[in-house]
Design an enzyme around this catalytic site. Structure first.
Site, short mmCIF file in Angstrom:
data_model
loop_
_atom_site.label_atom_id
_atom_site.label_comp_id
_atom_site.label_asym_id
_atom_site.label_seq_id
_atom_site.Cartn_x
_atom_site.Cartn_y
_atom_site.Cartn_z
N ASP A 13 0.81 -1.22 0.00
CA ASP A 13 0.00 0.00 0.00
C ASP A 13 0.85 1.27 0.00
OD1 ASP A 13 -2.27 -1.69 0.27
OD2 ASP A 13 -1.84 -1.82 2.41
N GLN A 49 2.12 -6.19 -2.99
CA GLN A 49 2.49 -6.20 -1.57
C GLN A 49 3.77 -5.37 -1.33
OE1 GLN A 49 1.72 -9.71 -2.87
NE2 GLN A 49 -0.31 -8.90 -2.58
N LYS A 104 2.07 2.01 -5.11
CA LYS A 104 2.71 1.45 -6.33
C LYS A 104 1.80 1.61 -7.54
CE LYS A 104 3.21 -2.63 -4.58
NZ LYS A 104 2.84 -2.33 -3.19
N GLY A 127 -4.25 -4.56 -4.28
CA GLY A 127 -5.29 -3.66 -4.75
C GLY A 127 -4.63 -2.36 -5.14
N HIS A 128 -4.61 -2.07 -6.40
CA HIS A 128 -3.97 -0.84 -6.85
C HIS A 128 -5.02 0.21 -7.20
CE1 HIS A 128 -0.02 -3.07 -7.93
NE2 HIS A 128 -0.15 -2.81 -6.65
P1 IMP Z 1 -2.55 -12.85 2.19
O1 IMP Z 1 -1.63 -12.30 1.18
O2 IMP Z 1 -4.02 -12.63 1.86
O3 IMP Z 1 -2.26 -14.29 2.55
O4 IMP Z 1 -2.32 -12.02 3.55
C1 IMP Z 1 -1.13 -12.08 4.28
C2 IMP Z 1 -0.73 -10.74 4.84
O5 IMP Z 1 -0.36 -9.89 3.77
C3 IMP Z 1 -1.85 -10.00 5.59
O6 IMP Z 1 -1.28 -9.22 6.62
C4 IMP Z 1 -2.44 -9.10 4.51
O7 IMP Z 1 -3.10 -7.99 5.07
C5 IMP Z 1 -1.16 -8.70 3.80
N1 IMP Z 1 -1.36 -8.27 2.42
C6 IMP Z 1 -1.57 -9.05 1.34
N2 IMP Z 1 -1.66 -8.31 0.23
C7 IMP Z 1 -1.48 -7.03 0.60
C8 IMP Z 1 -1.41 -5.80 -0.14
O8 IMP Z 1 -1.52 -5.73 -1.37
N3 IMP Z 1 -1.20 -4.69 0.62
C9 IMP Z 1 -1.02 -4.74 1.95
N4 IMP Z 1 -1.07 -5.86 2.66
C10 IMP Z 1 -1.29 -7.00 2.00
#
Ligand code: IMP
Length: 429
Positions: A13, A225, A16, A40-41
């Site tokens: 977040d 991420q 990007k 989520g962009h």
């Molecule tokens: P998962 O990727 O859904 O398995 O989540 C694992 C961890 O990564 C959690 O803390 C999510 O909130 C975090 N996470 C996954 N994708 C994002 C992203 O695009 N932005 C911020 N946090 C993310």
């Protein structure tokens, strides 16, 4: 130069999407190489907001090729929804704008149920996943029982692989997660239909990408991420299930490290994270709330409020080294307007010792107390600044301090959500 990787340097977040969207106007190809629709962009164009989770950000430009690499896990229902949504708003009018790797793994209905079921059982120890089935899909890839996008085009293979997977998944769903078992035929019918609809996009993208790079086309690799969520180098176990670092471009697309040139890391001017896990510079007070409201820090995927805190240079420098950054894109500077002094962590104190590395053990990270430095803030609104010299002196000083502490130039400074609210000091292409 023709290849550029953009990665997040914190917990995701960082903005990007906007950066990639801005640079896409100069790129021929935009590529996703890891993660899935947990990302989520948020893109903003002509005052309109568009959020994409899976389709690369280049989709808003009709002449840009968008590629989803083999390292991504794909929920076909989300992909279809995104395609229809974009089309209804006048984007993605041509199927040839998107290629999907036939080797990318598919997120199946049981992956989502297991993701959510596991979090429920963990209770207060939960990871805080996005619940999108990302982790369980990567698990199946490693366990060699995954289903790949190419399988959606081969009905007999698909039917067989669903049957094999369900033998194990239904046992887990019923006995471990107390959910109803899933029906193989129902899943087969749904996923074979996805195969028919997405078929025109599915191909050997590695071959296409290798060709584009050989031709000298400008290729932008879009990370999802952030580095602190990397499965190896992040704050394990509170991480995502893929490698987020720039090095994973190679495995996640099939491009040799010898072909990769610039690597830019996106640094938000303060820190945020969604989900659980250590966050030493978190502000659990009114200032944290203020930053959340001013920065609209709510998850683009889940809508969850993000935890907010000061910039953490221990984290940023961890990312600088892991990714080998050649440029920093500093985002959301405008959110700090009116806050003074501005603090930033330069080290941690742990058990009486000062350390400047991110500890591997999550308990150590949770106990680490940041050592802060501070700079005076600025009060002037900066959203209209279009050159570095137009920024207030204290804002320039903040940027220069980050450059000095990392040894990496700030190539872009973003001063607002709009595409045009960007000070581009060094164009990448
Ligand atoms: P998962 O990727 O859904 O398995 O989540 C694992 C961890 O990564 C959690 O803390 C999510 O909130 C975090 N996470 C996954 N994708 C994002 C992203 O695009 N932005 C911020 N946090 C993310």
């Amino acid at each position: 130069m023709s290849t550029l990787i953009i990665v997040g340097t914190q917990w995701g977040d960082e903005g990007k999407g906007k950066v990639v969207d801005l640079l896409t106007s100069r790129a021929d190809v935009v590529v996703r190489f890891q993660g899935g629709n947990n990302a989520g962009h948020t893109l903003r164009v002509a005052g309109e907001q568009v959020i994409v989770h899976l389709i690369p950000s280049g989709i808003l430009y009709p002449d840009t090729l968008n590629v989803i690499g083999n390292g991504v896990v794909i929920d076909p229902s989300v992909l279809m929804e995104e395609k229809i949504g974009l089309r209804s708003r006048g984007y993605f009018l041509n199927d040839e704008q998107l290629l999907i790797s036939d080797r990318a793994h598919v997120i199946m209905p049981y992956h989502k149920l297991i993701d959510v079921g596991r979090e429920e059982l963990l209770g207060s120890a939960k990871i805080g996943t996005t619940g999108r089935g990302i982790g369980p899909a990567y698990e199946d890839k490693a366990a060699r029982i995954g289903i790949r996008m190419g399988d959606l085009l081969r009905p007999e293979v698909l039917r067989n692989r669903i049957a094999v997977a369900l033998e194990e998944k239904n046992f887990l769903l019923e006995h471990r997660f107390k959910k109803r078992p899933l029906d193989a035929d129902t899943i087969f019918n749904e996923y074979a239909a996805f195969g028919e609809k997405l078929g025109p996009h599915i191909c050997d993208v590695t071959h296409v990408l290798q060709g584009k790079i050989a031709e000298g086309r400008r290729v932008l690799f879009e990370g999802a991420q952030g580095t602190l969520l990397d499965i190896d180098h992040g704050t394990y176990p509170f991480v995502t299930s893929s490698n987020v670092v720039a090095g994973n471009v190679c495995a996640g697309t099939g491009i040799s490290p010898r072909k990769l040139e610039q690597i830019w890391g996106v640094v938000k001017a303060y820190s945020t994270r969604v989900g659980s896990g250590g966050f030493p510079s978190e502000l659990k007070n009114d200032l944290g709330e203020r930053i959340r409201e001013r920065g609209a820090e709510y998850g683009a995927t889940t809508g969850r409020p993000r935890r907010c805190g000061w910039l953490d240079m221990v984290v940023v420098n961890h990312s600088v080294q892991l990714n080998g950054l050649t440029g920093i894109v500093l985002t959301k500077m405008d959110v700090l307007t009116g806050i003074s002094p501005i603090k930033f962590a330069v080290a941690y104190e742990l058990d009486g010792k000062v350390i400047d590395r991110v500890p591997a053990d999550i308990n150590d990270l949770e106990r680490a107390v940041p050592v802060y430095r501070e700079l005076p803030g600025w009060t002037e609104p900066i959203g209209e600044c279009r050159s570095f010299d137009e920024l207030p002196r204290n804002a320039r000083h903040y940027v220069e301090t980050i450059e000095n502490l990392t040894g990496v130039p700030a190539t872009i400074v973003s001063v607002g959500p709009g595409r045009e609210q960007s000070i581009v000091r060094k164009p990448p292409f």
